[in-house]
Write a protein that holds these residues in place. Structure first.
Motif, PDB file in Angstrom:
ATOM      1  N   GLU A   7       0.819  -1.212   0.000  1.00 25.44           N
ATOM      2  CA  GLU A   7       0.000   0.000   0.000  1.00 25.44           C
ATOM      3  C   GLU A   7       0.854   1.265   0.000  1.00 25.44           C
ATOM      4  N   MET A   8       2.147   1.142   0.338  1.00 27.40           N
ATOM      5  CA  MET A   8       3.024   2.310   0.374  1.00 27.40           C
ATOM      6  C   MET A   8       3.577   2.665  -1.010  1.00 27.40           C
ATOM      7  N   THR A   9       3.466   1.737  -1.952  1.00 32.48           N
ATOM      8  CA  THR A   9       3.941   1.943  -3.342  1.00 32.48           C
ATOM      9  C   THR A   9       5.292   2.660  -3.369  1.00 32.48           C
ATOM     10  N   VAL A  10       6.255   2.112  -2.640  1.00 27.66           N
ATOM     11  CA  VAL A  10       7.559   2.762  -2.494  1.00 27.66           C
ATOM     12  C   VAL A  10       8.265   2.928  -3.840  1.00 27.66           C
ATOM     13  N   ALA A  11       8.354   1.852  -4.609  1.00 27.63           N
ATOM     14  CA  ALA A  11       9.069   1.935  -5.886  1.00 27.63           C
ATOM     15  C   ALA A  11       8.404   2.938  -6.822  1.00 27.63           C
ATOM     16  N   GLY A  12       7.083   2.921  -6.872  1.00 24.69           N
ATOM     17  CA  GLY A  12       6.362   3.862  -7.722  1.00 24.69           C
ATOM     18  C   GLY A  12       6.612   5.299  -7.306  1.00 24.69           C
ATOM     19  N   HIS A  13       6.680   5.526  -6.003  1.00 25.27           N
ATOM     20  CA  HIS A  13       6.932   6.870  -5.490  1.00 25.27           C
ATOM     21  C   HIS A  13       8.347   7.322  -5.869  1.00 25.27           C
ATOM     22  N   ILE A  14       9.299   6.388  -5.805  1.00 25.92           N
ATOM     23  CA  ILE A  14      10.680   6.705  -6.191  1.00 25.92           C
ATOM     24  C   ILE A  14      10.744   7.067  -7.670  1.00 25.92           C
ATOM     25  N   GLN A  15      10.082   6.291  -8.506  1.00 25.51           N
ATOM     26  CA  GLN A  15      10.077   6.583  -9.937  1.00 25.51           C
ATOM     27  C   GLN A  15       9.452   7.943 -10.216  1.00 25.51           C
ATOM     28  N   ALA A  16       8.308   8.211  -9.597  1.00 22.76           N
ATOM     29  CA  ALA A  16       7.624   9.486  -9.816  1.00 22.76           C
ATOM     30  C   ALA A  16       8.473  10.665  -9.348  1.00 22.76           C
ATOM     31  N   THR A  17       9.180  10.488  -8.246  1.00 24.65           N
ATOM     32  CA  THR A  17      10.041  11.554  -7.735  1.00 24.65           C
ATOM     33  C   THR A  17      11.192  11.816  -8.695  1.00 24.65           C
ATOM     34  N   GLY A  18      11.762  10.748  -9.255  1.00 25.22           N
ATOM     35  CA  GLY A  18      12.839  10.923 -10.229  1.00 25.22           C
ATOM     36  C   GLY A  18      12.413  11.722 -11.437  1.00 25.22           C
ATOM     37  N   LEU A  19      11.129  11.600 -11.809  1.00 24.35           N
ATOM     38  CA  LEU A  19      10.611  12.324 -12.971  1.00 24.35           C
ATOM     39  C   LEU A  19      10.451  13.817 -12.711  1.00 24.35           C
ATOM     40  N   ASP A  20      10.455  14.223 -11.449  1.00 19.38           N
ATOM     41  CA  ASP A  20      10.345  15.638 -11.118  1.00 19.38           C
ATOM     42  C   ASP A  20      11.535  16.381 -11.716  1.00 19.38           C
ATOM     43  N   PRO A  21      11.301  17.536 -12.344  1.00 20.00           N
ATOM     44  CA  PRO A  21      12.407  18.287 -12.959  1.00 20.00           C
ATOM     45  C   PRO A  21      13.555  18.599 -12.006  1.00 20.00           C
ATOM     46  N   ILE A  22      13.288  18.596 -10.707  1.00 22.11           N
ATOM     47  CA  ILE A  22      14.358  18.828  -9.732  1.00 22.11           C
ATOM     48  C   ILE A  22      15.438  17.757  -9.856  1.00 22.11           C
ATOM     49  N   PHE A  23      15.014  16.513 -10.184  1.00 22.54           N
ATOM     50  CA  PHE A  23      15.946  15.397 -10.301  1.00 22.54           C
ATOM     51  C   PHE A  23      16.180  15.026 -11.771  1.00 22.54           C
ATOM     52  N   GLY A  24      15.103  14.937 -12.557  1.00 22.60           N
ATOM     53  CA  GLY A  24      15.213  14.687 -13.992  1.00 22.60           C
ATOM     54  C   GLY A  24      15.932  13.401 -14.350  1.00 22.60           C
ATOM     55  N   ILE A  25      15.490  12.287 -13.737  1.00 19.52           N
ATOM     56  CA  ILE A  25      16.137  10.995 -14.000  1.00 19.52           C
ATOM     57  C   ILE A  25      15.095   9.888 -14.078  1.00 19.52           C
ATOM     58  N   SER A  26      15.367   8.891 -14.931  1.00 22.63           N
ATOM     59  CA  SER A  26      14.472   7.731 -15.010  1.00 22.63           C
ATOM     60  C   SER A  26      14.971   6.647 -14.071  1.00 22.63           C
ATOM     61  N   LEU A  27      14.074   6.140 -13.229  1.00 28.05           N
ATOM     62  CA  LEU A  27      14.347   5.003 -12.355  1.00 28.05           C
ATOM     63  C   LEU A  27      13.215   4.009 -12.583  1.00 28.05           C
ATOM     64  N   TYR A  28      13.527   2.913 -13.264  1.00 22.35           N
ATOM     65  CA  TYR A  28      12.503   1.949 -13.678  1.00 22.35           C
ATOM     66  C   TYR A  28      12.020   1.183 -12.454  1.00 22.35           C
ATOM     67  N   ALA A  29      10.789   1.470 -12.026  1.00 22.52           N
ATOM     68  CA  ALA A  29      10.261   0.909 -10.781  1.00 22.52           C
ATOM     69  C   ALA A  29       9.388  -0.307 -11.043  1.00 22.52           C
ATOM     70  N   ALA A  30       9.407  -1.230 -10.089  1.00 24.62           N
ATOM     71  CA  ALA A  30       8.504  -2.375 -10.132  1.00 24.62           C
ATOM     72  C   ALA A  30       8.273  -2.867  -8.707  1.00 24.62           C
ATOM     73  N   ALA A  31       7.165  -3.564  -8.530  1.00 16.56           N
ATOM     74  CA  ALA A  31       6.804  -4.084  -7.214  1.00 16.56           C
ATOM     75  C   ALA A  31       6.514  -5.577  -7.320  1.00 16.56           C
ATOM     76  N   GLY A  32       6.582  -6.259  -6.181  1.00 19.27           N
ATOM     77  CA  GLY A  32       6.204  -7.666  -6.137  1.00 19.27           C
ATOM     78  C   GLY A  32       7.356  -8.635  -6.159  1.00 19.27           C
ATOM     79  N   CYS A  33       8.589  -8.163  -5.975  1.00 25.03           N
ATOM     80  CA  CYS A  33       9.730  -9.077  -6.097  1.00 25.03           C
ATOM     81  C   CYS A  33       9.786 -10.119  -4.980  1.00 25.03           C
TER      82      CYS A  33
END
Length: 451
Positions: free
Chosen positions: A387-413
């Motif tokens: 429910e915390m969607t940590v990886a998704g939150h990390i990916q979305a944060t990377g997309l912020d222009p402040i960081f401007g980086i792609s981090l390919y996120a996935a859940a369920g490992c």
């Protein structure tokens, strides 16, 4: 539904999220409409192996379009299709003797599964009872129904379970961080997994199995998890014991991504069928392929001679030209050496910068294919709740222009629903300075999210 989605005629991957518009790209960067210079540290989904805007590849594509954009493989072949297939066969030392060029990874897997089945029908003494496949849990082989049936990606399978084939069963992956027991050696771990595969053959009837299919380095579902040494040699022994084929899915990890053109070269475990994709054409055109062992080709040729499968755009001249150009650049610029050198540097930098991070459980990978797994507790390896969607939150944060980086996120490992990771897969021509930026920016994103 937002106004922006209402104004778009595209069914985006998520109707609740309007992706930013890319307007250009060069090298490791994509340029966005809002002015962001975006560091494409994942190459999309480990696709852009030469980065963006490679002039030699672009020109080759233009030249092919000017010469011949399309012809049906049902009627014709082309020089560029023949040259690409010859390059691919030669790259295996002839141990895989034919190439079958299609468009996407899912299509390549579909072709592999169907050809494996047809092989047993074409034998001098046919074995029509062979209808089953064995794959691995937490695997991913594509989204079409056949490929999805073979894979073990819980979240992607879930909505479509009633439609999926029931002829594939799944055994444990080779996932040392979570699967290897305390005090267990690599050799003992491999022996245990080989015994599990053997038991599964026995359970479903060894005479009923077409093939065992696996990713040499598991990509999307586990986050760049390589098998321990000796694993695939042991799996092939089990397959050969029961007369089944070995299919290696190198769509994400292959074509140079892990430091050799084919991952299986590193342990000299030659598959009967091999799927290739993302690094084949580097995103310059849709292209993937299936490499086929000689015994399968010979059996088909002595039988009907007809692979009962075909697609409109297989062997597409423009896609073949793009792929051949990409592979030529990799050779001419000695980029496999750079993958190994920069991959080792990326590993060193990741471990130095993130190894002691309180929420980083594991850093793993090969070449320029690396995963970072996040945990709530480093000692117990307890994952964050889904429910915390940590990886998704990390990916979305990377997309912020402040960081401007792609981090390919996935859940369920961990179990299909719990467990978070991100992938890094920079281009093969990445520089040391760019690696430094990728690592520091990734660390900044993690510090921003995981506090």
């Amino acid at each position: 539904m937002t106004k922006e989605i209402d104004n778009s005629a595209v069914l985006h991957r998520n109707t609740h999220f309007v992706p930013k518009k890319a307007i250009g790209g060069k090298g490791s960067y994509i340029f966005l409409e809002d002015g962001t210079k975006f560091l494409d540290s994942t190459g999309g989904a480990a696709v852009s192996c030469l980065g963006h805007g490679h002039e030699k590849v672009n020109q080759t594509i233009v030249n092919q379009i000017s010469q011949l954009a399309y012809c049906s493989s049902a009627f014709f072949t082309t020089d560029v299709a023949e040259e690409l297939a010859r390059f691919l066969v030669d790259s295996t030392g002839g141990r895989l003797s034919k190439g079958y060029i299609v468009n996407s990874g899912s299509e390549a897997v579909e072709a592999a599964l169907k050809l494996a089945r047809q092989y047993y029908l074409e034998l001098p003494t046919p074995q029509p009872q062979r209808t089953r496949f064995i794959a691995r849990k937490s695997s991913y082989h594509g989204t079409t129904l056949g490929a999805l049936s073979a894979g073990g990606h819980v979240l992607r399978r879930q909505p479509f379970e009633p439609l999926l084939s029931t002829n594939t069963s799944h055994v444990s992956p080779c996932y040392a961080y979570r699967g290897k027991e305390d005090g267990e050696t690599d050799a003992d771990y491999v022996a245990r997994l080989a015994a599990e595969l053997d038991a599964e053959f026995q359970r479903v009837g060894p005479e009923n199995v077409c093939a065992f299919i696996a990713e040499p380095v598991v990509g999307a579902t586990l986050g760049a998890v390589p098998a321990v040494s000796g694993y695939f040699k042991a799996m092939k022994v089990v397959c050969e014991k029961y007369g089944a084929l070995l299919i290696l899915d190198e769509i994400m990890s292959g074509m140079g991504r892990c430091g050799t053109l084919h991952v299986w070269e590193q342990e000299d475990v030659v598959p009967d069928l091999q799927t290739i994709g993302k690094g084949l054409g580097g995103g310059y055109a849709p292209v993937s392929g299936l490499l086929i062992g000689e015994k399968i080709v010979r059996t088909l040729d002595k039988g009907t001679g007809v692979f009962r499968h075909g697609q409109t755009y297989q062997g597409h001249p423009v896609s073949c030209a793009a792929a051949l150009a990409v592979q030529t650049v990799i050779q001419e610029e000695n980029l496999l050496d750079n993958v190994r050198i920069m991959g080792a540097y990326l590993e060193t930098r990741l471990r130095a910068r993130l190894g002691d991070h309180p929420y980083v459980g594991d850093i793993r990978g090969k070449g320029l294919f690396w995963g970072i797994e996040f945990v709530k507790n480093k000692v117990t390896k307890e994952p964050f709740g889904p429910e915390m969607t940590v990886a998704g939150h990390i990916q979305a944060t990377g997309l912020d222009p402040i960081f401007g980086i792609s981090l390919y996120a996935a859940a369920g490992c961990v179990d299909g629903t719990r467990g978070d990771h991100v992938l890094l897969a920079p281009p093969y021509n990445v520089t040391k300075d760019e690696i430094d930026i990728i690592v520091e920016t990734t660390a900044s994103v993690l510090d921003h999210v995981l506090v």
